[in-house]
Design a protein around this motif. Sequence first.
Motif, PDB file in Angstrom:
ATOM      1  N   LEU A   1      23.076   6.644  -7.623  1.00 32.39           N
ATOM      2  CA  LEU A   1      22.171   7.031  -8.707  1.00 32.39           C
ATOM      3  C   LEU A   1      21.359   5.837  -9.195  1.00 32.39           C
ATOM      4  O   LEU A   1      20.154   5.959  -9.463  1.00 32.39           O
ATOM      5  N   ALA A   2      22.022   4.697  -9.321  1.00 33.93           N
ATOM      6  CA  ALA A   2      21.309   3.499  -9.769  1.00 33.93           C
ATOM      7  C   ALA A   2      20.183   3.156  -8.807  1.00 33.93           C
ATOM      8  O   ALA A   2      19.063   2.821  -9.222  1.00 33.93           O
ATOM      9  N   LEU A   3      20.467   3.281  -7.501  1.00 34.68           N
ATOM     10  CA  LEU A   3      19.432   3.018  -6.497  1.00 34.68           C
ATOM     11  C   LEU A   3      18.293   4.013  -6.635  1.00 34.68           C
ATOM     12  O   LEU A   3      17.112   3.654  -6.558  1.00 34.68           O
ATOM     13  N   GLY A   4      18.645   5.282  -6.874  1.00 39.42           N
ATOM     14  CA  GLY A   4      17.622   6.306  -6.996  1.00 39.42           C
ATOM     15  C   GLY A   4      16.728   6.129  -8.201  1.00 39.42           C
ATOM     16  O   GLY A   4      15.533   6.443  -8.145  1.00 39.42           O
ATOM     17  N   TYR A   5      17.284   5.633  -9.288  1.00 38.13           N
ATOM     18  CA  TYR A   5      16.488   5.446 -10.505  1.00 38.13           C
ATOM     19  C   TYR A   5      15.943   4.031 -10.642  1.00 38.13           C
ATOM     20  O   TYR A   5      15.315   3.699 -11.646  1.00 38.13           O
ATOM     21  N   GLY A   6      16.215   3.208  -9.658  1.00 32.54           N
ATOM     22  CA  GLY A   6      15.652   1.862  -9.673  1.00 32.54           C
ATOM     23  C   GLY A   6      16.231   0.942 -10.732  1.00 32.54           C
ATOM     24  O   GLY A   6      15.526   0.085 -11.264  1.00 32.54           O
ATOM     25  N   VAL A   7      17.526   1.119 -11.039  1.00 31.19           N
ATOM     26  CA  VAL A   7      18.186   0.244 -12.015  1.00 31.19           C
ATOM     27  C   VAL A   7      19.377  -0.414 -11.336  1.00 31.19           C
ATOM     28  O   VAL A   7      19.924   0.122 -10.361  1.00 31.19           O
ATOM     29  N   PRO A   8      19.828  -1.568 -11.837  1.00 33.43           N
ATOM     30  CA  PRO A   8      20.991  -2.228 -11.226  1.00 33.43           C
ATOM     31  C   PRO A   8      22.270  -1.433 -11.468  1.00 33.43           C
ATOM     32  O   PRO A   8      22.399  -0.706 -12.445  1.00 33.43           O
ATOM     33  N   PHE A   9      23.226  -1.598 -10.552  1.00 33.09           N
ATOM     34  CA  PHE A   9      24.561  -1.023 -10.730  1.00 33.09           C
ATOM     35  C   PHE A   9      25.519  -2.159 -11.064  1.00 33.09           C
ATOM     36  O   PHE A   9      25.520  -3.202 -10.406  1.00 33.09           O
ATOM     37  N   ALA A  10      26.330  -1.978 -12.116  1.00 35.70           N
ATOM     38  CA  ALA A  10      27.225  -3.048 -12.582  1.00 35.70           C
ATOM     39  C   ALA A  10      28.663  -2.576 -12.525  1.00 35.70           C
ATOM     40  O   ALA A  10      28.985  -1.472 -12.973  1.00 35.70           O
ATOM     41  N   ARG A  11      29.522  -3.411 -11.985  1.00 34.85           N
ATOM     42  CA  ARG A  11      30.965  -3.181 -12.072  1.00 34.85           C
ATOM     43  C   ARG A  11      31.486  -4.020 -13.240  1.00 34.85           C
ATOM     44  O   ARG A  11      31.481  -5.240 -13.181  1.00 34.85           O
ATOM     45  N   ILE A  12      31.905  -3.333 -14.277  1.00 33.04           N
ATOM     46  CA  ILE A  12      32.318  -4.014 -15.510  1.00 33.04           C
ATOM     47  C   ILE A  12      33.798  -4.322 -15.420  1.00 33.04           C
ATOM     48  O   ILE A  12      34.620  -3.434 -15.202  1.00 33.04           O
TER      49      ILE A  12
END
Length: 571
Positions: free
Chosen positions: A62-73
């Motif tokens: 989803l992050a890739l699809g919306y153009g935002v970074p994905f974070a593992r917290i």
Amino acid sequence: MITVGSDQKLQLGQLLIKSGAVTAEQLDDALRIQKSDDNRLLLGEILIEQNICTEEQIMAALALGYGVPFARISGKIADPKVFDVLPKEFIEKHCVLPLFMVRGVLTVAVSEPANVFLTEEIARRTESQVQIVCATARDIRSTLQTHLPAANVFVIDDIVGEMDAGDLALVEEQVEDISDLEVVAGDSPIIRMVNYLIYNAVREGASDIHIEPDDKALRVRYRVDGRLYEKMRLPHKLLPAVVSRVKIMAGLDISERRLPQDGGIHVMMESRPIDLRVSTLNGKAGEKVVIRVIDNKSVLVNLEKLGFGYETLKQWRKVITVPNGIVLVTGPTGSGKSTTLYSVLSELAGDEVNICTIEDPIEFNLPWINQFQVNEKIGFTFAGALRAMLRQDPDIVMIGEIRDSETAQIAVQAALTGHMVLATLHTNDAPGAVTRLLNIGLEPYLVAASIEGILAERLVRKICNNCKEPYEPPVNIRRSVEHLVGEVETFYHGAGCGKCRSSGFSGRIGIYELLVPDDALKDAITAAPSVNELRSLAVKSGMVSLRADGMAKVKAGITTVEEIFRATAAA
């Protein structure tokens, strides 16, 4: 929950196929399940339920699809103070996690990257530009639970300077009319002053803060290295506002001044959590407040750093690794028993053992150790908790304190049926622990069969390294020390300096007396001997007394003779 609308199903599926998380066949199967499901589960939920992919894989897609970074917290955040930019209720309701603010840009982790209205609401509330990163709802909630364990969490890192006279004058002006204590206690000068007291207590290594009134003044004292010293003296008329502020932070009733109250405060300082236990008690001049500071950094220490001698530590490590039996840690309140036990549990913890503790209170949260809080108001006592815990298949059990015959009986039964039991007792020395167990009703043969080791301890102050200097003690003092540890080349003490508040001491270290019963001593225990008889037998079997261990630290230049005499007067 994975929230993906119907118009994004194809996009999500294509992204998951592209990333290798699912195959085209698996995606088709998931879509067929969704069409046949009356509850209309979301595509992401179906993929997770079918064990086709993980929540992390879906959120990354989803992050890739919306153009935002994905974070593992990981459970830690870069700047705990950033929590203040949004109300706690908003954060929890929308499952968002403010991470940090850089040059007016607020970075926030969200689990719904498609929700542009949420992003706009965050920007409106914070009056900042918002940068979204995508994270799983599970990671966000886990981190929120770590950093927001209760409603009363306060970040006090911004209180780093000394209060000036203007602040104090403003406080005095504002509390002349105390008809509305809640309003007064919430005013910034009062908040600043209480935060200042907490901040400095932690910075100076205080274990307790005493806020105590007299007829004309309000005295604030810190307990540092086991000794109280005065930090500040304020006008008595500040008392109601200061006490009310502490009560508000601890979630107590500010209108109740006659009865004692107890509560807790969670604060963040230097990006680490610190717990405060608050106790109020009304006296002739007003309410006295004592705040116990539980700094996680100082609670959990490696065994090597506690002060054990080489041989004692080697013997202690052998004792704590026995498969079953009772291991006791004894000493008065404030002698370091909890720190020693926490250090032992941390060393013993692992994937192959089930460790359970019964405590009152739980002073420090140990990772992957099952900790249970006694609550006598509802009948959850040490004995009841221990009885229930033994049905939880434990390998190692830690009992905060053996207080009565029932708890002692269950502990012995646990030890004799294959469990290792760690516990504390309030006795002056190691042999006294045996007598104490006999006095509360245990049969001598059970004590002899179950006890594997008894550690008595005290905390003594260390000489300040900044003002440490040699000196020559009186002849009788030298003889007392050398009688126990042999010739001492040089005695040291602290001259007193600004770093140690002219006390000559800085920090504390443990002195220890370890009794490991051999066969002869166990045979003697079955005859219920006196404390003096036990001590004599223990020394003959090789036990080093508290005073002898302390004098060894005098010989090493760590502490002073007077400090050892003070700590071991009753031992």
